[in-house]
Enzyme design. Structure first.
Site, PDB file in Angstrom:
ATOM      1  N   GLU A 266      54.060  -7.378 -25.747  1.00 11.41           N
ATOM      2  CA  GLU A 266      54.595  -6.885 -24.470  1.00 11.41           C
ATOM      3  C   GLU A 266      56.096  -7.074 -24.433  1.00 11.41           C
ATOM      4  O   GLU A 266      56.609  -8.102 -24.867  1.00 11.41           O
ATOM      5  CB  GLU A 266      54.037  -7.678 -23.267  1.00 11.41           C
ATOM      6  CG  GLU A 266      52.606  -7.491 -22.927  1.00 11.41           C
ATOM      7  CD  GLU A 266      52.220  -8.332 -21.707  1.00 11.41           C
ATOM      8  OE1 GLU A 266      53.108  -8.640 -20.883  1.00 11.41           O
ATOM      9  OE2 GLU A 266      51.044  -8.692 -21.596  1.00 11.41           O
ATOM     10  N   GLU A 320      50.971  -0.905 -11.851  1.00 13.03           N
ATOM     11  CA  GLU A 320      49.666  -1.425 -11.444  1.00 13.03           C
ATOM     12  C   GLU A 320      49.790  -1.902  -9.998  1.00 13.03           C
ATOM     13  O   GLU A 320      50.251  -3.010  -9.716  1.00 13.03           O
ATOM     14  CB  GLU A 320      49.222  -2.545 -12.387  1.00 13.03           C
ATOM     15  CG  GLU A 320      48.983  -2.044 -13.802  1.00 13.03           C
ATOM     16  CD  GLU A 320      48.647  -3.152 -14.776  1.00 13.03           C
ATOM     17  OE1 GLU A 320      47.461  -3.523 -14.872  1.00 13.03           O
ATOM     18  OE2 GLU A 320      49.586  -3.662 -15.425  1.00 13.03           O
ATOM     19  N   LYS A 323      48.515  -5.408  -8.376  1.00 20.66           N
ATOM     20  CA  LYS A 323      48.977  -6.716  -8.833  1.00 20.66           C
ATOM     21  C   LYS A 323      49.632  -7.477  -7.685  1.00 20.66           C
ATOM     22  O   LYS A 323      50.394  -6.893  -6.901  1.00 20.66           O
ATOM     23  CB  LYS A 323      49.984  -6.565  -9.977  1.00 20.66           C
ATOM     24  CG  LYS A 323      49.360  -6.452 -11.348  1.00 20.66           C
ATOM     25  CD  LYS A 323      50.427  -6.580 -12.424  1.00 20.66           C
ATOM     26  CE  LYS A 323      49.810  -6.711 -13.797  1.00 20.66           C
ATOM     27  NZ  LYS A 323      50.841  -6.869 -14.838  1.00 20.66           N
ATOM     28  N   GLU A 329      56.564  -6.805 -10.131  1.00 20.93           N
ATOM     29  CA  GLU A 329      55.301  -6.911 -10.867  1.00 20.93           C
ATOM     30  C   GLU A 329      54.551  -5.577 -10.893  1.00 20.93           C
ATOM     31  O   GLU A 329      53.756  -5.322 -11.788  1.00 20.93           O
ATOM     32  CB  GLU A 329      54.406  -7.976 -10.229  1.00 20.93           C
ATOM     33  CG  GLU A 329      54.856  -9.400 -10.455  1.00 20.93           C
ATOM     34  CD  GLU A 329      54.482  -9.934 -11.823  1.00 20.93           C
ATOM     35  OE1 GLU A 329      53.566  -9.359 -12.454  1.00 20.93           O
ATOM     36  OE2 GLU A 329      55.097 -10.904 -12.277  1.00 20.93           O
TER      37      GLU A 329
END
Length: 454
Positions: A266, A320, A323, A329
């Protein structure tokens, strides 16, 4: 007959040339998280991926719908075993065999599964049960793969946070946290014996958050900066990515594992954040990801690993939206749910030229994230990963995504700075074009030599 031989020779060289370029960007991957309720259908995502130079996909779990959608695309697939499954996989070989029979064998080899990650950032979890069971779980899964006669084709590994390093600055001093040294050594022995990679999550973004000076931002974004000098190797570093990766390389070498390959599981940069967050912006995200891709395409490598680009999985395919935590985030996606780009970094096959990024955008509120190191010149390379609680909304997504996370403060020593000429996105793209041209010219020379020999 001579004409036939000449034609055949030319055909072989052309095939070699095309194969070289077809594989030239196999180092670019992407993370496909599912902690969201607005994602496009996996089939649509698979089609989108085929229009890009992204050649590998990392799943945090083993969603059969996604794995099946990626069948016959040629994309390499990383899948994951949930942290929660580690204890039972460690204690019961039958569980490992059953997991393989459910999540791999029905899809392989049409779906090109290349790595199975057992757990995610287990070694910083402080869960001794998980940590001690990780290696036995990996061994049982490897045995199951061997029994299925695919043990040499699919690798077993696990993903680590950068905070498994105790020391990372300067890079040549890289070393692992001695409190987990024995456990790490066992895992690295497994990596060495099986030929599986050491997967790590470096985030220059978090290093910048802990030291939000303009020069640090430029260093993190591959943009002009004063550079950082490593007195141990006499190497000048011009970007944080290389420094972080080489710190991992040095730590592996120090433990006697020079043969173990590094994979970047990542890395990324958020394009949006809350008002008190340092660093998120479209300009910075575009600069980091675009310049990183250009750096990988240049095949320059890192100072300790020159001439090769490590496999790098960008974070992330989509935002996302479920999250928890700050806005950043939920703002790492390179693509939107409607399949359009969040911003252009040259991933499309139709246009692989990396666009020129905007100038970096420093923090508008420097007091919001103070540098807590003993020295204002210290920039930590190994942020910790406390945020490990996001739960996937899909029952088929069996691993808990944990990155990106907030950094911890650092007491690491200062890196010296010297003048440098760092790389820019456009210049590196041109360098790749020059490499391609050089290979073409070389192939033509070889062909003509063969003709004269005949």
């Amino acid at each position: 007959m001579a004409n036939l031989i000449q034609t055949s020779s030319f055909f072989i060289l052309c095939c070699f040339h095309l194969t070289l370029f077809a594989e030239s960007e196999s180092f670019i991957g992407i993370n496909y998280g599912q902690v969201a309720d607005n994602l496009p259908a996996p089939e649509a995502t698979a089609k989108l991926l085929q229009s890009t130079s992204i050649e590998k996909v990392r799943l945090y779990g083993s969603d059969p719908v996604i794995i099946k959608a990626l069948a016959n695309t040629g994309k390499g697939i990383m899948i994951g075993v949930s942290n929660n499954d580690i204890p039972v996989m460690a204690s019961d070989p039958n569980f490992a065999e059953g997991w393989l029979s459910t999540n791999v064998l029905p899809f392989y080899p049409a779906s090109k599964i290349i790595v199975i990650n057992v757990g995610n950032e287990v070694m910083i979890s402080n869960d001794q049960n998980l940590m001690t069971n990780l290696l036995p779980a990996m061994q049982n899964l490897q045995n199951a793969l061997n029994d299925a006669s695919i043990g040499g084709k699919i690798k077993v590994s696990t993903v680590h946070a950068m905070s498994v390093l105790k020391q990372s600055e300067p890079p040549s001093s890289g070393s692992f946290d001695p409190s987990i040294g024995d456990l790490l050594k066992g895992l690295l022995e497994f990596n060495k014996v099986t030929g599986s990679p050491f997967a790590i999550n470096p985030y220059p973004y978090f290093a910048y958050q802990s030291d939000p000076r303009p020069d640090t931002l430029a260093f993190c974004l591959f943009q002009p900066n004063s550079g950082r000098f490593d007195a141990g190797t006499k190497i000048k570093y011009t970007n944080m990515f290389d420094a972080q990766v080489d710190a991992v390389r040095a730590a592996l070498n120090a433990m006697g594992f020079k043969e173990v390959e590094i994979v970047i599981a990542e890395t990324g940069w958020p394009y949006k954040g809350d008002s008190n967050e340092v660093g998120p912006s479209i300009e910075n995200a575009k600069a980091y990801n675009g310049n990183l891709i250009a750096h990988l395409r240049s095949m320059v490598g890192t100072p300790l690993m020159p001439g090769v680009s490590v496999d790098t999985y960008l974070f992330a395919m989509y935002d996302e939206d479920l999250k928890p935590g700050p806005t950043s985030e939920r703002s790492f996606g390179l693509f939107k749910p409607d399949l359009t780009m969040s911003y252009d970094i040259g991933l499309s096959k139709a246009n692989s030229q990396v666009p020129t990024p905007e100038a970096p955008v420093p923090s508008s509120s420097p007091q919001s994230t103070p540098v807590t190191s003993s020295s204002p010149q210290s920039t930590p390379l190994t942020p910790s990963s406390p945020n490990n609680s996001a739960t996937p909304s899909s029952p088929n997504t069996s691993v808990t995504p944990s990155s990106p996370k907030a950094p911890a403060t650092s007491s690491l020593p200062n890196a010296k700075t010297v003048d440098s000429v760092p790389k820019k996105a456009v210049s590196e793209a041109k360098l790749q074009a020059n490499i391609n041209l050089g290979v073409l010219v070389l192939s033509q020379i070889i062909w003509h030599l063969m003709l004269h020999m005949l």
